[in-house]
Design a protein around this motif. Structure first.
Motif, PDB file in Angstrom:
ATOM      1  N   ALA A  69       2.640   4.621  -4.110  1.00  0.00           N
ATOM      2  CA  ALA A  69       1.181   4.702  -4.069  1.00  0.00           C
ATOM      3  C   ALA A  69       0.701   6.134  -4.175  1.00  0.00           C
ATOM      4  N   VAL A 222      -1.922   1.412   2.495  1.00  0.00           N
ATOM      5  CA  VAL A 222      -0.674   0.706   2.205  1.00  0.00           C
ATOM      6  C   VAL A 222       0.153   0.527   3.480  1.00  0.00           C
ATOM      7  N   ASN A 226       1.268  -3.133   5.036  1.00  0.00           N
ATOM      8  CA  ASN A 226       2.677  -3.499   5.125  1.00  0.00           C
ATOM      9  C   ASN A 226       3.189  -3.608   6.557  1.00  0.00           C
ATOM     10  N   SER A 414      -0.550  -2.495  -7.522  1.00  0.00           N
ATOM     11  CA  SER A 414       0.408  -2.506  -6.409  1.00  0.00           C
ATOM     12  C   SER A 414      -0.287  -2.714  -5.072  1.00  0.00           C
ATOM     13  N   VAL A 415      -1.414  -2.018  -4.875  1.00  0.00           N
ATOM     14  CA  VAL A 415      -2.159  -2.200  -3.627  1.00  0.00           C
ATOM     15  C   VAL A 415      -2.676  -3.631  -3.536  1.00  0.00           C
ATOM     16  N   SER A 418       0.164  -5.836  -2.527  1.00  0.00           N
ATOM     17  CA  SER A 418       0.454  -5.748  -1.094  1.00  0.00           C
ATOM     18  C   SER A 418      -0.538  -6.576  -0.286  1.00  0.00           C
TER      19      SER A 418
END
Length: 491
Positions: A69, A222, A226, A414-415, A418
């Motif tokens: 990220a 992030v 997670n 990607s975020v 997640s």
């Protein structure tokens, strides 16, 4: 620039072989994506070899996501300013070093440091897209970028399959990192030898505050996503991370609009096509990326609980193999569609297919073969969407902004992924069987509905992108010389 627009012939630099360059770029990016996903099944073995708990070893995944990220947009910006080949080589060298460090060390902190270096590898994809746009003949750009983008989806499933096969072959957890090191080292050598791209670095001022606020904001968001399941979504730490992340990202936007040489040009980010494509990317990641977790958990559930098929790690990974076929099929289709109708409609079609995938799973989830069909459909939707996004961005950004634009897009995917995974996990955790820490079948159906609903929003976002085929701004003309443009990316 739209792939169907007429432009003067633009041969690449002398002695450039597009096929060879594409193969080496594909190897490099594919190896990195595989490396990230193949650690998932080997976490228990890694915890044993490092003498740490499962809670601790999960940081092997988290630190890699944090690194990706933070460094994907930064390295993308540096690539546009300093030379994409140069920065890609540095990136591959760091990833290789990280793999060696993770493979050779039995100290947990050093393994985490290696995973941070490996996470930087996600910048390889936008850098590779910039190289393709800079040196490939126009007729080959769309298909080449579609293939590279397709590897994002293929690699996720392939990593799980490769890991399962290596575990069956008694390859140790850390031993797999040596294979990753070899693959990226070969890619590094190939880029050095085959990519003929004379580059001239631009003068630029490092946007320290922009880099710090962006990195800090992304780390907070992030990390909160997670670690939320472990620390509790309502815990002060997680809520503080989300609040801090939003404040830092807002501060980043404020800084970027006021510094003379920003890390990311906000004028570029505000362009309607870029804004719409990035919103679609975020929603696509949230809708589709969590599906792999749902499918893998479902098929591995023992059938005695009323659903599931008791698949082991390897069999579960094999369930994702149709995703590869679907994604490769889409890579072929998307380049043809871009030439005929432009990149907007393949993007919307990909999200429609993804929506249909979840509708299929809501209705059909009692037989194992139905999940093979679903992953094939998901691969088709993923390949269409991922292949169209870079081409759509390239119609709106100048050539010297290609890598940073695709880096931001990749980071948002990607975020979003997640967030989608966290939503799916929260739904499953909230609805469990009596006395057993396993989700009910209705929890999975609810998660499929939610993922499908997010994909519907992505369809709407894609349709609202203000792109008209055959009309593009002059700023999207491809590079006319092999050397890097002297203009700044971080302007």
């Amino acid at each position: 620039m739209s792939e169907t627009q007429t432009a003067p012939p633009r041969p690449g630099p002398a002695h450039t072989n597009p096929t060879a360059v594409l193969l080496v770029l594909a190897l490099s990016t594919f190896a990195i994506v595989v490396m990230q996903s193949m650690v998932m099944p080997i976490l228990p073995g890694l915890a044993t070899s490092l003498s740490v708990s499962m809670a601790d070893v999960s940081w092997v995944v988290t630190v890699s996501l944090l690194s990706a990220a933070v460094f994907t947009p930064i390295l993308g910006s540096l690539g546009d300013a300093l030379g994409r080949k140069r920065v890609l080589m540095v990136t591959l060298a760091l990833v290789t070093a990280g793999s060696v460090l993770a493979a050779s060390s039995h100290v947990f902190a050093l393994v985490l440091a290696g995973r941070v270096l490996q996470g930087m590898g996600f910048a390889a994809m936008p850098l590779a897209i910039g190289i393709v746009r800079a040196i490939f003949p126009p007729a080959k750009v769309a298909s080449s970028i579609a293939l590279l983008s397709a590897l994002t989806g293929i690699g996720a499933g392939a990593g799980l399959l490769v890991s399962g096969l290596l575990v069956k072959a008694d390859v140790t957890a850390q031993g797999m990192f040596w294979i990753s090191a070899a693959a990226t080292a070969i890619g590094l050598l190939g880029v050095a030898v085959l990519v003929k791209l004379p580059e001239r670095a631009s003068k630029f001022t490092i946007d320290v505050w922009g880099a710090l606020t962006l990195a800090g904001g992304l780390v907070c968001v992030v990390l909160g996503i997670n670690r939320g399941p472990a620390w509790g979504w309502d815990s002060g730490t997680v809520l503080g991370l989300f609040a801090g992340g939003l404040v830092l990202l807002a501060l980043w936007i404020f800084v970027e609009t006021r510094v003379e040489v920003p890390l990311v040009d906000m004028r570029m980010m505000r362009k309607p096509v870029v804004l719409g494509t990035n919103l679609t990317a975020f929603l696509a990641g949230a809708g589709m990326f969590g599906a792999m977790v749902l499918i893998l958990q479902y098929v591995q559930t023992p059938s005695r609980f009323g659903y599931g098929f008791g698949a082991d790690t390897l069999s579960a990974a094999l369930t994702l193999t149709p995703l590869t076929a679907g994604t490769l099929t889409a890579a072929v289709l998307v380049s043809m569609l871009i030439r005929r109708v432009g990149p907007k409609w393949p993007l919307a079609l990909g999200m429609v297919v993804a929506t249909g995938t979840f509708a299929f799973l809501v209705a059909f989830h009692t037989e194992h073969w139905q999940f093979y069909v679903a992953t094939g459909l998901l691969g088709l939707g993923l390949g269409l969407a991922m292949g169209a996004m870079p081409a759509l961005l390239n119609t709106a950004v100048a050539p010297e902004q290609t890598s940073v634009a695709n880096s931001i897009n990749s980071t948002l995917r990607s975020v979003g992924g997640s967030i989608g995974t966290a939503i799916a996990s929260a739904i499953l955790a909230a609805n469990t069987l009596p006395g057993v820490p396993l989700p009910t079948v209705d929890a999975y159906v609810t998660a499929f509905w939610v993922a499908g609903g997010i994909c519907v929003l992505a369809v709407v976002a894609a349709l609202l992108v203000p792109y008209r085929h055959g009309r593009a701004a002059t700023s999207t003309q491809p590079d006319t010389a092999p050397a890097e443009q002297p203009a700044l990316v971080m302007r």
